[in-house]
Design a protein around this motif. Structure first.
Motif, mmCIF file in Angstrom:
data_model
loop_
_atom_site.group_PDB
_atom_site.id
_atom_site.type_symbol
_atom_site.label_atom_id
_atom_site.label_comp_id
_atom_site.label_asym_id
_atom_site.label_seq_id
_atom_site.Cartn_x
_atom_site.Cartn_y
_atom_site.Cartn_z
ATOM 1 N N THR A 1 77.306 117.152 103.265
ATOM 2 C CA THR A 1 77.702 115.962 102.517
ATOM 3 C C THR A 1 79.166 115.985 102.128
ATOM 4 O O THR A 1 79.732 114.944 101.763
ATOM 5 C CB THR A 1 76.843 115.803 101.249
ATOM 6 N N LYS B 1 71.521 110.514 103.918
ATOM 7 C CA LYS B 1 70.511 109.632 104.496
ATOM 8 C C LYS B 1 69.222 110.406 104.777
ATOM 9 O O LYS B 1 68.810 110.604 105.922
ATOM 10 C CB LYS B 1 71.081 108.953 105.731
ATOM 11 N N GLU C 1 89.159 104.448 106.921
ATOM 12 C CA GLU C 1 88.631 104.358 108.290
ATOM 13 C C GLU C 1 89.331 105.380 109.182
ATOM 14 O O GLU C 1 88.688 106.053 110.002
ATOM 15 C CB GLU C 1 88.836 102.946 108.844
ATOM 16 N N GLU D 1 88.163 108.901 108.242
ATOM 17 C CA GLU D 1 86.799 109.138 108.741
ATOM 18 C C GLU D 1 86.815 109.495 110.221
ATOM 19 O O GLU D 1 86.134 110.430 110.664
ATOM 20 C CB GLU D 1 85.931 107.901 108.497
ATOM 21 N N LYS E 1 79.725 100.941 102.545
ATOM 22 C CA LYS E 1 80.818 99.987 102.757
ATOM 23 C C LYS E 1 80.238 98.579 102.653
ATOM 24 O O LYS E 1 79.939 97.943 103.660
ATOM 25 C CB LYS E 1 81.473 100.227 104.119
ATOM 26 N N GLY F 1 75.710 110.937 111.758
ATOM 27 C CA GLY F 1 75.219 109.729 111.106
ATOM 28 C C GLY F 1 74.254 110.019 109.976
ATOM 29 O O GLY F 1 73.571 109.116 109.486
ATOM 30 N N LEU G 1 78.623 113.977 109.007
ATOM 31 C CA LEU G 1 79.166 112.644 109.264
ATOM 32 C C LEU G 1 79.050 112.273 110.736
ATOM 33 O O LEU G 1 78.675 111.144 111.079
ATOM 34 C CB LEU G 1 80.639 112.625 108.819
ATOM 35 N N SER G 2 79.355 113.211 111.608
ATOM 36 C CA SER G 2 79.312 112.916 113.045
ATOM 37 C C SER G 2 77.899 112.688 113.559
ATOM 38 O O SER G 2 77.714 112.101 114.626
ATOM 39 C CB SER G 2 79.971 114.053 113.834
ATOM 40 N N ALA H 1 81.262 113.306 103.836
ATOM 41 C CA ALA H 1 81.221 111.947 103.287
ATOM 42 C C ALA H 1 81.847 111.893 101.902
ATOM 43 O O ALA H 1 82.544 110.933 101.563
ATOM 44 C CB ALA H 1 79.788 111.447 103.234
ATOM 45 N N GLY I 1 77.318 109.516 104.860
ATOM 46 C CA GLY I 1 78.362 108.514 104.976
ATOM 47 C C GLY I 1 78.638 107.902 103.619
ATOM 48 O O GLY I 1 78.065 108.324 102.608
#
Length: 344
Positions: free
Chosen positions: A142, A273, A326, A329, A309, A303, A300-301, A145, A306
């Motif tokens: 985490t 997530k 952006e 990231e 937004k 998914g 993060l890569s 993110a 994150g």
């Protein structure tokens, strides 16, 4: 049996039908649903971690056709191990628990139920310490993110002071913190990060008290990493007209209907997530490809983490800062920015 059928003929018919059924196991399996239990060491309604896991279970029922039972073991710690033990005795195919607080109980019980699969999200056992071949641990990087959220917080802070409120100083909580602080420093090397530890995940009043104390010190953005305790900190930000960063789920979206004033001060959330990762692992379990007996680290890569937004993010974070985020990231995903981590 018919009058003109001997017992031997009846037995032969029964044997034939049994062999026919055995010859078509796929038809039988197609009728079976994977029975899954989600054992929560708490209750639903935390608008964060546990609710995210439950949302994943709803998706799994709809998309994978599994049969889910959610067991809320309450906030009484003395009931957590018995709740897990009871689930083990009920014949579920897969039992899911979360965090380090349930890790020991799972390690204790899993070897006694070798035919049951166990998923532990947000932590993993020491696989060298015993036969945990039926456990799969899901851990999350985490920090990748949280870096983005820290960057945003430092950029929007008018005082140059931002706060963190930790439920406890455990590895999974510190994982958020290290990324948040690193991102904040990248955005503003002079930013001051004020940290407090609540010692609990279930006391909103404590969270509010700690946040108010930080605001009195000049903090104008607070990041509570504290489950239900953090709700109080976000309420303090709402009441004081300051800003907060949500955790685990898109907390602004969660509050949108019931408390729009609360949503309006949450500039983003660091999303772990959990629900999505559980759906993915259950899908792999059905396919027979899930790596039980090991842990997976998702970032993060993948998914799996994150930042939110949404319209609140767009309202509270200036467009030029969003463009910077952006770019940052993309650099993290490409490996061009090395984000600190406390995960193994």
């Amino acid at each position: 049996m018919p009058i003109n059928m001997t017992r031997r003929q009846a037995a032969q018919m029964l044997l034939a039908s049994t062999l026919a059924a055995a010859a078509a196991p796929s038809a039988l399996l197609a009728q079976d649903k994977l029975k899954v239990a989600l054992v929560l060491h708490g209750t639903l309604g935390d608008k964060s971690f546990l609710d995210s896991a439950a949302a994943g279970m709803a998706r799994a029922e709809k998309e994978l056709g599994v049969e889910v039972t959610i067991i809320e073991a309450s906030n009484d710690r003395s009931r957590w191990q018995p709740a897990l033990a009871d689930a083990c005795d009920q014949g579920f195919d897969v039992i899911i628990c979360g965090t380090w607080e349930m890790n020991g109980f799972m390690q204790e019980l899993a070897p006694e139920y070798p035919d049951t699969k166990f998923i532990l999200f947000d932590d993993a056992p020491d696989f060298s310490a015993g036969d945990f071949s039926n456990i799969l641990g899901i851990t999350y990087k985490t920090s990748t993110a949280a870096y983005l959220a820290g960057y945003a917080a430092a950029k929007v802070s008018k005082t140059g002071k931002i706060g963190e409120i930790l439920g406890v100083e455990g590895t999974t909580i510190l994982e958020f913190s290290v990324g948040f602080e690193q991102g904040a420093k990248a955005a503003n090397p002079d930013v001051e990060v004020v940290r407090a530890v609540a010692g609990t995940f279930t006391d909103p009043a404590k969270g509010k008290e700690l946040a108010l104390a930080q605001f009195a010190q000049g903090v104008d953005v607070v990041f509570p990493i504290a489950g239900g305790t953090g709700i109080g900190a976000l309420q303090a930000a709402r009441d004081e007209g300051l800003m907060g960063v949500g955790v685990d789920s898109d907390q602004a979206a969660i509050f949108a209907e019931t408390d729009p004033a609360q949503s309006a001060v949450i500039l983003t959330s660091v999303e772990k997530k959990v629900g999505d990762s559980l759906v993915s692992i259950l899908e792999q379990t059905i396919a027979g490809t899930a790596p039980y007996g090991s842990a997976v680290l998702l970032g993060l890569s993948d998914g799996a983490v994150g930042i939110s937004k949404n319209s609140y993010y767009e309202a509270l974070v200036p467009e030029d800062v969003r463009a910077e985020i952006e770019a940052v990231e993309a650099q993290i995903i490409a490996g061009e920015i090395d984000v600190e981590t406390v995960m193994q």
